[in-house]
Motif scaffolding. Structure first.
Motif, PDB file in Angstrom:
ATOM      1  N   LYS A  88      -7.604  -4.628  -2.505  1.00 42.07           N
ATOM      2  CA  LYS A  88      -8.298  -4.569  -2.090  1.00 42.07           C
ATOM      3  C   LYS A  88      -7.018  -3.086  -1.345  1.00 42.07           C
ATOM      4  N   THR A  89      -5.144  -3.271  -1.873  1.00 39.99           N
ATOM      5  CA  THR A  89      -4.846  -1.882  -1.402  1.00 39.99           C
ATOM      6  C   THR A  89      -4.873  -1.387  -2.367  1.00 39.99           C
ATOM      7  N   GLY A 136      -7.183   2.922  -0.912  1.00 37.42           N
ATOM      8  CA  GLY A 136      -6.841   3.707  -0.082  1.00 37.42           C
ATOM      9  C   GLY A 136      -5.576   4.226  -0.644  1.00 37.42           C
ATOM     10  N   ALA A 137      -4.498   3.397  -1.693  1.00 35.50           N
ATOM     11  CA  ALA A 137      -3.225   4.197  -2.047  1.00 35.50           C
ATOM     12  C   ALA A 137      -3.827   5.185  -2.900  1.00 35.50           C
ATOM     13  N   LYS A 145       0.813  -1.652  -0.350  1.00 38.34           N
ATOM     14  CA  LYS A 145       0.213  -0.108   0.057  1.00 38.34           C
ATOM     15  C   LYS A 145       0.897   1.141   0.238  1.00 38.34           C
ATOM     16  N   TRP A 146       1.852   1.207   0.676  1.00 41.77           N
ATOM     17  CA  TRP A 146       1.953   3.028   1.046  1.00 41.77           C
ATOM     18  C   TRP A 146       3.592   2.698  -0.354  1.00 41.77           C
TER      19      TRP A 146
END
Length: 476
Positions: free
Chosen positions: A231-232, A235-236, A17-18
């Motif tokens: 899922k990732t 949000g990213a 994600k980050w």
């Protein structure tokens, strides 16, 4: 069947994600386009806000919706292919790739313009030296290609370091601007945000702003290399988009305060602004480390776009719409090394061709940037067109968003993208020969789109023959 059809090359899922958030920031928030835009004055703040609402927000919705419906390697290529057919998929991917063959050289030239500040005041004139600019661009391209051939597991750290460098560079500029502003008062007033009488140069700025806001789709091109993509990714996209939008507006404002509309160079505007603010704050020692940090950020931008866009010819090679050897992966590092090398070589040749045409470094930068804008925005016509189609033929539960969000974002994004493409053909202030600029813009656009048709129909016919031969063999 050919080997490329029977075997899917193994790509490693290394992006979390980050990693994606930092990738989005380094890809979307490109400090190198800000001086070109800010040179048009305070009115560009309104253009930023309009573009964020009408283009950037719909882009985020499009990326999340299309990545959910069509996960996998290829991104804009895969999406247009699934929604509109093979030719449109190829054209979308082709424009995305060829745009980056033009854009990556502008990043290299920007790197040259900034990195000379690391060498000290006596070397700043090297930024306008064609031999030095070409040599430095070659060295940086080789380094980035080698690191990305070794793998995204290594190459992503260049992207991440670039994102960190971007944060530090932007924060330095903003903090200096705040310190000087509190000490001396605001040097920009509401009249500076008025629409100027001569609006010609604003047209090009709007196209470049839309171009500056692309990048949220980049990670989806590497869909098979993301950990738990469904899922990732959402949000990213949210975090990367919010951070990038805020950085763009705040840095543009600070640049206008520090250097003023008429004191901004398209290649060195950011460093010039920091130098001006540093003198007023009596911290001139900060210029060299700032230039070094900004150079790292620019290298990260180049790495992100080189690595991401090279996946397009890689996938097209696997689909047999381009030479199949472009679909090769490195036997040791499992990376699309052939596509990466071809991308870098063509980018370097484009820089050389522009220099041989007699243009200076800054004019070459602006022309290549404008042509990149046109090619880059073509895939977004397909992305937003897909949203409109999903909205008109809405099927509950199939995607992420409902009919109103799909139609509103699709129509808004499509209209804004069309305007961005058209307005990029208007020359920027740094262009000295309008006729030469227009020739390069129209000629370059026609050349790259014509080349796309050539590859598709030549290699598409070859693909059809291979499929027919395979079917005949199976029948026998």
């Amino acid at each position: 069947m050919t080997n490329s059809q029977t075997e899917t090359p193994h790509l490693k899922r290394v992006l979390g994600k980050w990693d994606l958030v930092l990738l989005f920031v380094v890809a979307v928030f490109n400090l190198n386009v800000v001086p070109s835009i800010a040179a048009n004055g305070g009115v560009t703040i309104w253009l930023w806000l309009i573009s964020l609402v009408l283009f950037f927000w719909p882009q985020g919705i499009a990326v999340i919706e299309l990545a959910h419906r069509y996960p996998g390697e290829g991104g804009v290529y895969l999406w247009a292919k699934e929604v509109f057919g093979d030719f449109h998929g190829f054209l979308s991917g082709w424009c995305y790739w060829t745009n980056n063959m033009l854009y990556v050289p502008t990043v290299m030239l920007y790197f040259v313009g900034v990195s000379v500040y690391v060498l000290g005041p006596s070397h700043q004139g090297l930024a306008d030296n064609k031999v030095f600019a070409l040599s430095a661009s070659l060295v940086l391209l080789i380094v980035l290609v080698v690191l990305n051939v070794i793998g995204l597991g290594v190459g992503k750290w260049i992207n991440n370091i670039g994102a960190i460098g971007t944060f530090i560079a932007a924060a330095t500029l903003l903090i200096l601007g705040l310190v000087v502003g509190l000490k001396q008062g605001a040097s920009i007033h509401y009249v500076n945000f008025a629409i100027p009488t001569d609006r010609r140069f604003l047209f090009n700025a709007f196209g470049v702003i839309c171009f500056g806001l692309v990048g949220l789709e980049l990670a989806s091109i590497m869909g098979d290399e993301i950990q738990e993509p469904r899922k990732t990714l959402p949000g990213a996209v949210l975090w990367g988009g919010v951070i990038s939008g805020l950085l763009y507006i705040s840095v543009t404002l600070t640049l206008l305060v520090a250097a003023g509309k008429n004191g901004i160079s398209v290649l060195q505007g950011i460093v010039q602004a920091v130098g001006h603010l540093a003198e007023q704050a009596h911290v001139t020692w900060i210029i060299v480390p700032f230039a070094l940090m900004l150079s790292l950020a620019i290298a990260g931008i180049g790495s992100a776009w080189l690595a991401g866009s090279a996946r397009i010819p890689f996938v097209a090679g696997l689909d047999n719409y381009m030479p199949s050897w472009l679909g090769r992966v490195h036997p040791k590092y499992a990376t699309p090394y052939a596509a990466l090398i071809v991308h870098a070589v063509i980018s370097l040749l484009l820089v050389l061709v522009n220099f041989l045409g007699g243009a200076g470094v800054q004019e070459t930068f602006q022309t290549m940037l404008s042509l990149a804008v046109v090619l880059q925005l073509v895939p977004f016509l397909y992305m937003f067109g897909a949203l409109v189609r999903f909205g008109l033929k809405y099927e509950a539960g199939k995607g992420v968003y409902g009919r109103p969000a799909l139609l509103l974002s699709g129509i808004s994004g499509f209209i804004t993208t069309t305007l961005g493409i058209a307005l990029a053909f208007f020359p920027a202030q740094t262009i000295k020969s309008v006729s030469q600029y227009e020739f390069k813009m129209f000629g370059g656009t026609a050349f790259f789109i014509g080349l796309a048709a050539f590859f598709f129909f030549i290699y598409g016919g070859r693909k059809a023959r291979l499929a027919a031969q395979s079917a005949a063999n199976q029948a026998a």
